[in-house]
Write a protein that holds these residues in place. Sequence first.
Motif, short mmCIF file in Angstrom:
data_model
loop_
_atom_site.label_atom_id
_atom_site.label_comp_id
_atom_site.label_asym_id
_atom_site.label_seq_id
_atom_site.Cartn_x
_atom_site.Cartn_y
_atom_site.Cartn_z
N MET A 187 0.83 -1.20 0.00
CA MET A 187 0.00 0.00 0.00
C MET A 187 0.86 1.26 0.00
SD MET A 187 -2.77 -1.07 2.90
CE MET A 187 -1.42 -1.68 3.93
N ALA A 188 0.27 2.34 -0.45
CA ALA A 188 0.96 3.63 -0.47
C ALA A 188 0.86 4.28 0.90
CB ALA A 188 0.35 4.52 -1.54
N THR A 189 1.65 3.80 1.84
CA THR A 189 1.65 4.33 3.21
C THR A 189 3.02 4.90 3.55
OG1 THR A 189 2.33 2.21 4.16
CG2 THR A 189 -0.06 2.60 3.89
N ALA A 190 3.06 5.66 4.65
CA ALA A 190 4.32 6.24 5.10
C ALA A 190 5.30 5.15 5.53
CB ALA A 190 4.06 7.21 6.24
N THR A 191 4.77 4.07 6.11
CA THR A 191 5.63 2.97 6.55
C THR A 191 6.33 2.34 5.36
OG1 THR A 191 4.26 2.49 8.48
CG2 THR A 191 5.68 0.72 7.68
N ARG A 192 5.60 2.09 4.29
CA ARG A 192 6.22 1.49 3.11
C ARG A 192 7.24 2.44 2.50
NH1 ARG A 192 5.71 -2.82 -0.26
NH2 ARG A 192 6.49 -2.50 -2.38
N PRO A 197 12.24 3.78 -0.48
CA PRO A 197 12.35 5.18 -0.91
C PRO A 197 12.51 5.27 -2.42
CG PRO A 197 14.39 4.43 0.15
CD PRO A 197 13.37 3.35 0.38
N GLY A 198 11.79 6.20 -3.01
CA GLY A 198 11.87 6.41 -4.45
C GLY A 198 11.04 5.45 -5.27
N GLU A 199 10.28 4.59 -4.61
CA GLU A 199 9.45 3.62 -5.33
C GLU A 199 8.32 4.32 -6.09
OE1 GLU A 199 7.10 -0.50 -4.15
OE2 GLU A 199 6.96 1.21 -2.79
N ASP A 200 7.97 3.78 -7.25
CA ASP A 200 6.79 4.23 -7.99
C ASP A 200 5.56 3.78 -7.21
OD1 ASP A 200 4.79 4.91 -9.74
OD2 ASP A 200 5.35 3.45 -11.29
N ARG A 201 4.80 4.70 -6.68
CA ARG A 201 3.68 4.35 -5.81
C ARG A 201 2.37 4.14 -6.56
NH1 ARG A 201 4.88 5.64 -0.42
NH2 ARG A 201 2.82 6.42 0.15
N SER A 202 2.37 4.41 -7.86
CA SER A 202 1.12 4.31 -8.61
C SER A 202 0.52 2.89 -8.62
CB SER A 202 1.31 4.82 -10.04
OG SER A 202 2.30 4.08 -10.72
#
Length: 218
Positions: A187-192, A197-202
């Motif tokens: 999921m697109a969370t702060a923990t992830r 870092p720098g991951e494509d979150r789409s």
Amino acid sequence: MTQKTALITGASRGLGYALAEQLALQGWNVVALARTVGGLEALDDQVKSAKLPGAGTLTLAPMDITNEDAMRHLCRSIHDRWGGLQLWVHTAVHVTALSPAPSVDMKDLDKSIATNLRAASFMVTMVDPLLRAGNGTAMFLDDPATAQRYSATYGMTKAAQMQMARNWQAETVKTGPRVLIETPSPMATATRARHYPGEDRSPLADPRTEALRLISLL
């Protein structure tokens, strides 16, 4: 009372926030616990603004889960007011900055042990009677990020938490309460974001969508 009551620990952001929101919108009475007052207030505003007929209620608990006296008081209050719990979902977690295993900071490790292991274990002792009284379910959430590079502090303490949950699950198969251990979709969370870092979150799942999937398992 016929209304179901849930305790969500770590309810001010991410999946915990989404679970508390969706359960309340589905008619549950939700006790939302977190240290971040602003996040809890935003959750309350979100549920109230939906104005859904049949929506449940939120009880905000701005507390530190590592404060054992506060947790005793909270659980006693739940018992006195509602008699028990039908659900406890534990999402509270402490995530440190990335660092290699040989560079683990002992203060970070102590804080991670206090939050990720000791607090979770203490909550089991407090919540187990409430779940038994309410014929309830506990849900723990595993995290594959524990095996990632530079995540030793988070990884070792989260893994220990999950082992504790598996022990509890094995011990209660015949007696209850039911203990579920689930692995949420990425999921697109702060923990992830801490671990990737720098991951494509789409392509990542929306926490609300994942919350609804987990609720369906109940």
